[in-house]
Write an enzyme that holds these catalytic residues in place. Structure first.
Site, mmCIF file in Angstrom:
data_model
loop_
_atom_site.group_PDB
_atom_site.id
_atom_site.type_symbol
_atom_site.label_atom_id
_atom_site.label_comp_id
_atom_site.label_asym_id
_atom_site.label_seq_id
_atom_site.Cartn_x
_atom_site.Cartn_y
_atom_site.Cartn_z
ATOM 1 C CG LEU A 95 -0.445 -0.177 2.606
ATOM 2 C CD1 LEU A 95 0.184 1.073 3.156
ATOM 3 C CD2 LEU A 95 -1.573 -0.663 3.521
ATOM 4 C CB SER A 96 4.322 1.926 0.866
ATOM 5 O OG SER A 96 5.368 2.832 0.584
#
Length: 222
Positions: free
Chosen positions: A16-17
């Site tokens: 998700l980064s």
């Protein structure tokens, strides 16, 4: 070209980064295989002794290329281009062109993504109210990018560079995870639409990652 696929590096990351996503986009562009090792920040995996031995600053993404360890996504991007790029297209050698790419990378790190995180992290991760002043700062950063793209087709000139990949991951997160309205930025919309179609891996890396970001913290949003 075949040898390029035999190179295997470990990438400690979180899907998700956005900064982690940019490394994966570049790896696809360069034909590099990354051995993905997911680090669960929410459960403190980045603070375990084994990871601290690799990166005492305990940040992701962290790249391990044989005996060489590097963290900070923009540093990793330029390193991979310099070591494994088949040409200088994504990271030009010309000093002025390279300086502009570097400036855009630093802009992404220190202005655009930083302002997104300052505006939306407290809302998404802590359930706080959206701060209008922080949103205004983010909009100012988007106006800067809008101005950059008024002069050139891509973020740092007339060709795709690593600056575009870094900014693409950030803009996708701002759009998909933050649901921030980008409709008033015509140049960003034009650039974004072009890259969504042309950058390999955008959908499965950036869009799916940004959706995972939003889903992970959906219970804490307003």
């Amino acid at each position: 070209m075949r040898e390029r696929y035999l190179i295997v590096m470990d990438l400690y990351h979180l899907p998700l980064s956005a900064p982690c996503q940019s490394i994966r986009l570049l790896a696809k562009a360069l034909g590099l295989h990354l051995n993905l090792k997911e680090i669960d920040l929410l459960n403190g995996e980045h603070l375990k002794p084994d990871f601290l031995k690799i990166n005492p600053q305990h940040t992701i993404p962290t790249l391990v290329d044989n005996d060489f360890v590097l963290w900070e996504s923009r540093a990793i991007l330029t390193y991979l281009c310099e070591k494994y790029g088949k040409n200088d297209g994504l990271y030009p050698k010309d000093p002025k062109k390279r300086a502009l790419v570097n400036q855009r990378l630093y802009f992404d790190m220190g202005t655009l993504y930083q302002r997104f995180s300052q505006a939306f992290y407290p809302v998404m991760m802590e359930g706080k109210e959206l701060n209008p002043d922080s949103v205004a700062k983010l909009d100012e950063a988007l106006e800067f990018l809008e101005t950059f793209l008024d002069k050139t087709s891509f973020a740092a000139g007339d060709k795709l560079t690593v600056a575009d990949l870094s900014l693409l991951a950030s803009i996708t997160t701002i759009d998909v995870a933050g649901k921030h309205d980008l409709s008033k930025y015509a140049n960003i919309q034009r650039w974004y639409a072009q890259l969504k179609e042309s950058v390999a891996g955008h959908e499965e890396i950036c869009v799916e990652g940004a959706n995972k970001f939003r889903e992970t913290f959906s219970g804490r949003t307003n």
